[in-house]
Design a protein around this motif. Structure first.
Motif, PDB file in Angstrom:
ATOM      1  N   ILE A   6       0.522  -5.383  13.058  1.00 31.55           N
ATOM      2  CA  ILE A   6       1.185  -4.268  13.732  1.00 31.55           C
ATOM      3  C   ILE A   6       0.278  -3.653  14.784  1.00 31.55           C
ATOM      4  CG2 ILE A   6       2.142  -1.961  13.363  1.00 31.55           C
ATOM      5  CD1 ILE A   6       2.975  -2.866  10.586  1.00 31.55           C
ATOM      6  N   ASP A   7      -0.996  -3.516  14.470  1.00 28.04           N
ATOM      7  CA  ASP A   7      -1.958  -2.872  15.376  1.00 28.04           C
ATOM      8  C   ASP A   7      -3.188  -3.764  15.479  1.00 28.04           C
ATOM      9  OD1 ASP A   7      -3.477  -1.200  16.892  1.00 28.04           O
ATOM     10  OD2 ASP A   7      -3.514   0.473  15.446  1.00 28.04           O
ATOM     11  N   PRO A   8      -3.184  -4.711  16.396  1.00 33.43           N
ATOM     12  CA  PRO A   8      -4.308  -5.652  16.479  1.00 33.43           C
ATOM     13  C   PRO A   8      -5.635  -4.978  16.785  1.00 33.43           C
ATOM     14  CG  PRO A   8      -2.397  -6.459  17.697  1.00 33.43           C
ATOM     15  CD  PRO A   8      -2.105  -5.037  17.337  1.00 33.43           C
ATOM     16  N   ALA A   9      -5.605  -3.804  17.393  1.00 32.11           N
ATOM     17  CA  ALA A   9      -6.855  -3.138  17.750  1.00 32.11           C
ATOM     18  C   ALA A   9      -7.470  -2.390  16.575  1.00 32.11           C
ATOM     19  CB  ALA A   9      -6.609  -2.151  18.899  1.00 32.11           C
ATOM     20  N   ARG A  10      -6.777  -2.314  15.463  1.00 31.06           N
ATOM     21  CA  ARG A  10      -7.255  -1.539  14.311  1.00 31.06           C
ATOM     22  C   ARG A  10      -8.143  -2.424  13.434  1.00 31.06           C
ATOM     23  NH1 ARG A  10      -5.051   3.042  11.822  1.00 31.06           N
ATOM     24  NH2 ARG A  10      -3.201   2.810  13.133  1.00 31.06           N
ATOM     25  N   GLU A  11      -9.274  -1.878  13.023  1.00 31.13           N
ATOM     26  CA  GLU A  11     -10.156  -2.589  12.096  1.00 31.13           C
ATOM     27  C   GLU A  11      -9.702  -2.290  10.661  1.00 31.13           C
ATOM     28  OE1 GLU A  11     -14.847  -2.810  10.682  1.00 31.13           O
ATOM     29  OE2 GLU A  11     -14.223  -1.466  12.313  1.00 31.13           O
ATOM     30  N   VAL A  12      -9.375  -3.325   9.909  1.00 29.88           N
ATOM     31  CA  VAL A  12      -8.878  -3.188   8.541  1.00 29.88           C
ATOM     32  C   VAL A  12      -9.781  -3.992   7.623  1.00 29.88           C
ATOM     33  CG1 VAL A  12      -6.917  -3.433   6.991  1.00 29.88           C
ATOM     34  CG2 VAL A  12      -6.538  -2.980   9.419  1.00 29.88           C
ATOM     35  N   ARG A  13     -10.296  -3.346   6.587  1.00 30.97           N
ATOM     36  CA  ARG A  13     -11.185  -4.023   5.654  1.00 30.97           C
ATOM     37  C   ARG A  13     -10.599  -3.931   4.240  1.00 30.97           C
ATOM     38  NH1 ARG A  13     -16.116  -5.117   7.821  1.00 30.97           N
ATOM     39  NH2 ARG A  13     -16.987  -5.408   5.727  1.00 30.97           N
ATOM     40  N   VAL A  14     -10.806  -4.987   3.439  1.00 30.28           N
ATOM     41  CA  VAL A  14     -10.417  -5.038   2.026  1.00 30.28           C
ATOM     42  C   VAL A  14     -11.671  -5.306   1.219  1.00 30.28           C
ATOM     43  CG1 VAL A  14      -9.018  -6.172   0.276  1.00 30.28           C
ATOM     44  CG2 VAL A  14      -8.131  -5.907   2.599  1.00 30.28           C
ATOM     45  N   GLY A  15     -11.949  -4.463   0.222  1.00 32.91           N
ATOM     46  CA  GLY A  15     -13.161  -4.626  -0.555  1.00 32.91           C
ATOM     47  C   GLY A  15     -13.051  -4.006  -1.928  1.00 32.91           C
ATOM     48  N   PRO A  16     -14.122  -4.096  -2.709  1.00 33.78           N
ATOM     49  CA  PRO A  16     -14.112  -3.530  -4.059  1.00 33.78           C
ATOM     50  C   PRO A  16     -14.290  -2.008  -4.024  1.00 33.78           C
ATOM     51  CG  PRO A  16     -16.241  -4.484  -3.597  1.00 33.78           C
ATOM     52  CD  PRO A  16     -15.389  -4.806  -2.404  1.00 33.78           C
ATOM     53  N   LEU A  17     -13.974  -1.398  -5.146  1.00 31.23           N
ATOM     54  CA  LEU A  17     -14.177   0.035  -5.280  1.00 31.23           C
ATOM     55  C   LEU A  17     -15.640   0.328  -5.564  1.00 31.23           C
ATOM     56  CD1 LEU A  17     -11.141   1.117  -7.482  1.00 31.23           C
ATOM     57  CD2 LEU A  17     -11.428   1.462  -5.030  1.00 31.23           C
ATOM     58  N   PRO A  18     -16.139   1.433  -5.053  1.00 35.07           N
ATOM     59  CA  PRO A  18     -17.549   1.765  -5.344  1.00 35.07           C
ATOM     60  C   PRO A  18     -17.792   2.019  -6.823  1.00 35.07           C
ATOM     61  CG  PRO A  18     -16.707   3.021  -3.464  1.00 35.07           C
ATOM     62  CD  PRO A  18     -15.535   2.351  -4.094  1.00 35.07           C
ATOM     63  N   ASP A  19     -16.798   2.580  -7.524  1.00 33.23           N
ATOM     64  CA  ASP A  19     -16.987   2.906  -8.938  1.00 33.23           C
ATOM     65  C   ASP A  19     -16.367   1.878  -9.864  1.00 33.23           C
ATOM     66  OD1 ASP A  19     -14.448   3.452  -8.134  1.00 33.23           O
ATOM     67  OD2 ASP A  19     -14.262   5.366  -9.196  1.00 33.23           O
ATOM     68  N   GLY A  20     -16.087   0.653  -9.363  1.00 30.58           N
ATOM     69  CA  GLY A  20     -15.460  -0.363 -10.179  1.00 30.58           C
ATOM     70  C   GLY A  20     -16.442  -1.033 -11.117  1.00 30.58           C
ATOM     71  N   ALA A  21     -15.913  -1.871 -12.014  1.00 28.51           N
ATOM     72  CA  ALA A  21     -16.742  -2.583 -12.978  1.00 28.51           C
ATOM     73  C   ALA A  21     -17.329  -3.835 -12.349  1.00 28.51           C
ATOM     74  CB  ALA A  21     -15.913  -2.931 -14.219  1.00 28.51           C
ATOM     75  N   ALA A  22     -18.140  -4.523 -13.128  1.00 26.11           N
ATOM     76  CA  ALA A  22     -18.777  -5.753 -12.642  1.00 26.11           C
ATOM     77  C   ALA A  22     -17.739  -6.849 -12.474  1.00 26.11           C
ATOM     78  CB  ALA A  22     -19.849  -6.194 -13.631  1.00 26.11           C
ATOM     79  N   PRO A  23     -18.019  -7.880 -11.671  1.00 25.64           N
ATOM     80  CA  PRO A  23     -17.044  -8.958 -11.465  1.00 25.64           C
ATOM     81  C   PRO A  23     -16.735  -9.689 -12.751  1.00 25.64           C
ATOM     82  CG  PRO A  23     -18.781  -9.017  -9.798  1.00 25.64           C
ATOM     83  CD  PRO A  23     -19.213  -8.039 -10.842  1.00 25.64           C
ATOM     84  N   SER A  24     -15.525 -10.296 -12.765  1.00 22.20           N
ATOM     85  CA  SER A  24     -15.100 -11.063 -13.940  1.00 22.20           C
ATOM     86  C   SER A  24     -15.884 -12.355 -14.020  1.00 22.20           C
ATOM     87  CB  SER A  24     -13.608 -11.392 -13.845  1.00 22.20           C
ATOM     88  OG  SER A  24     -12.852 -10.212 -13.765  1.00 22.20           O
ATOM     89  N   PRO A  25     -16.166 -12.848 -15.231  1.00 20.26           N
ATOM     90  CA  PRO A  25     -16.813 -14.157 -15.349  1.00 20.26           C
ATOM     91  C   PRO A  25     -15.917 -15.261 -14.835  1.00 20.26           C
ATOM     92  CG  PRO A  25     -16.309 -13.200 -17.512  1.00 20.26           C
ATOM     93  CD  PRO A  25     -15.902 -12.204 -16.489  1.00 20.26           C
TER      94      PRO A  25
END
Length: 546
Positions: A382-401
């Motif tokens: 929709i907005d090619p000029a917009r920077e969009v990031r997907v990442g983990p939560l700062p307060d999340g748990a450790a990664p799954s095995p």
């Protein structure tokens, strides 16, 4: 043809209907009396019933005790009289037999040494000779003479006692019969009798005292019982008063608490619990009705604008005011925009109606990390000029095995959860300036999966943040990209988000983004699979999209 003998037999045979005809009215009368008594008992207040039953039982117990006491006392006194009569009869027997022998085997000349005012009667029989001594003085006047019984000498082998009548009406005597025996043969007897006036007087006095005290006990018991029952039923009167106030419309009233070890206490606790549920349901219904009225009013207001626009452009076309092709094209474009807006509003209303109906949705494992990644791609498109990031939560748990179930998986309806993420991303696109960065964070926090959508736009004032999930609520025009308020939607997007999240037993909240902007945090129950982490798949890795 019936013969004469048959007619006679028929007339002599007792009729089968006679007893029934006689019994039916009696049975009907008895049923009527029973019904009348039952009706009177049904209309009798509980206080009168309890006091009446208590008084009746008390009267029955006192009557039984009085009867037992007087009967036992009478028996005890008569037994004492019998002992004295036996002694007197056996004592008189020796002297009279001696007088009989001295008188030449005759009782004709036998006299009693103590005559005077004698209060006893004496009769003696030896072989063929007999004599009787009647009472004298006042005893004869008041008690009369006893009616001495006939004696069978063959059956008389020991001293016996019995009660006999008297020549004076109402008087009774007690008689002891002692046998005279010679060489093992009964040759006569001695009867000694005394009146039972003293015994009867004592028994009457005792009965008078017993019944007088019983009457006093009944009166005191009825008074005390009335007071005690009235005090015990005070809780019921309080319940009655509370019920009257509730019937008048005050649903906040409650029955005064009482110990639940009592019947009234348990009844009051049950009523209070029921009243609390009724008040809660009534308040919920009132709020629902108010929300529905506001919903209908807001929906009517939102639909009125595009409908008025469509009708206005239609009237212009009908009146011939649109003469140029450019004017017609522009009018058709505006009609299409209004119809599109109205169609979107209707779709949103249908979605909310389905959610309000609480229809069962499909439940399947849904990875929120995948949905977040897809929504980020859509926002980038929709907005090619917009920077969009997907990442983990700062307060999340450790990664799954490796090989474990993704930690960001929740049970739910994928289509509806996609609509949640799409609405949140669309809200960012609609209410933040073009090119403003945005982030989507997904992670596992305890037994919940959390999705955060953060923007760095103008943000939402605290007074609006508390109402942003209400239906048809829109923040001022500064939150819209168009600036005129027309492109901000009908105010149903966030309401749909809240309804879908609530249907999935989750919660949603809005906070301020550090540095400016708004952060919307969605929390949903996670599917089992261990403590999990914040990076269950490649889709949730911290990277820009686009």
């Amino acid at each position: 043809m019936t013969t004469t003998s048959e007619q006679q037999a028929t007339s002599e045979r007792p009729g089968d209907d006679a007893p029934a005809e006689t019994g039916l009215p009696r049975q009907g009368l008895a049923d009527g009396v029973v019904r009348r008594v039952r009706d009177v008992w049904t209309r009798t207040p509980l206080l009168a019933r309890l006091v009446g039953i208590t008084t009746a039982l008390l009267a029955l117990g006192l009557s039984f005790a009085g009867a037992i006491t007087t009967t036992s006392l009478s028996g005890f006194l008569v037994e004492q009289v019998d002992d004295r009569l036996r002694v007197q009869a056996e004592t008189s027997r020796e002297g009279l037999y001696k007088a009989y022998q001295e008188g030449g085997n005759s009782l004709d000349g036998v006299t009693l040494q103590s005559w005077g005012d004698r209060d006893f009667a004496l009769a003696v029989r030896i072989l063929g000779s007999s004599t009787t001594f009647t009472p004298q003085g006042t005893t004869l006047d008041t008690e009369g003479s006893p009616r001495l019984p006939a004696v069978d000498l063959d059956a008389l082998d020991h001293t016996t006692t019995t009660t006999v009548g008297s020549s004076e009406r109402g008087a009774t005597w007690r008689v002891a019969v002692a046998p005279m025996r010679l060489n093992g043969t009964t040759i006569g007897y001695v009867m000694y009798a005394e009146p039972l006036a003293d015994v009867q007087k004592t028994v009457r006095q005792a009965a008078f005292l017993l019944w007088t005290s019983a009457l006093a006990i009944l009166v005191i018991g009825a008074v005390v019982g009335t007071w005690a029952v009235r005090r015990s039923l005070r809780g019921l009167r309080e319940i009655e008063g509370t019920a009257a106030q509730i019937a008048a419309g005050d649903l906040s009233q409650r029955v005064p608490p009482a110990p639940e070890t009592t019947e009234v206490g348990r009844l009051g606790a049950a009523l209070n619990s029921m009243l609390a549920q009724i008040e809660t349901a009534f308040d919920a219904r009132t709020r629902s009705e108010e929300r529905m009225r506001r919903f209908v009013a807001d929906a009517s207001h939102e639909l009125r604008t595009p409908l008025a626009a469509i009708r206005g452009y239609g009237e212009l076309y009908r009146m011939g005011a649109l003469t140029e092709k450019d004017q017609v094209d522009d009018t058709m474009r505006r009609i299409e925009q209004s119809a599109t807006r109205m169609g979107g509003l209707v779709e949103d209303l249908l979605s909310l109606a389905r959610l309000d109906a609480d229809r069962p949705a499909r439940t399947e494992p849904v990875d929120l990390a995948v949905l977040a990644t897809d929504a980020a791609h859509d926002l980038r498109a929709i907005d090619p000029a917009r920077e969009v990031r997907v990442g983990p939560l700062p307060d999340g748990a450790a990664p799954s095995p490796d090989g474990a179930q993704p930690a960001t998986v929740v049970p739910g309806d994928e289509a509806r959860l996609r609509q949640v993420v799409a609405n949140l991303v669309g809200n960012v696109a609609r209410h933040t300036p073009a090119g403003t960065p945005a982030e989507l964070g997904v992670g596992r926090v305890g037994d919940r999966v959390v999705l955060e959508v953060r923007d760095h736009g103008p943000g939402i004032a605290p007074e609006h943040a508390a109402r942003v999930f209400e239906r048809f609520y829109r923040v001022d025009a500064s939150r819209t990209r168009e600036g005129d308020g027309t492109g901000g939607g009908a105010g149903l997007g966030m309401a749909i988000v809240a309804a879908i999240v609530e249907a999935h037993r989750g919660d949603v909240a809005i906070t301020q983004t550090p540095g400016g902007g708004a952060t919307i945090r969605v929390s949903l129950p996670a599917t089992g699979g261990g403590p999990g982490g914040t990076a269950p798949s490649d889709a949730a890795e911290d990277h820009p999209v686009g």
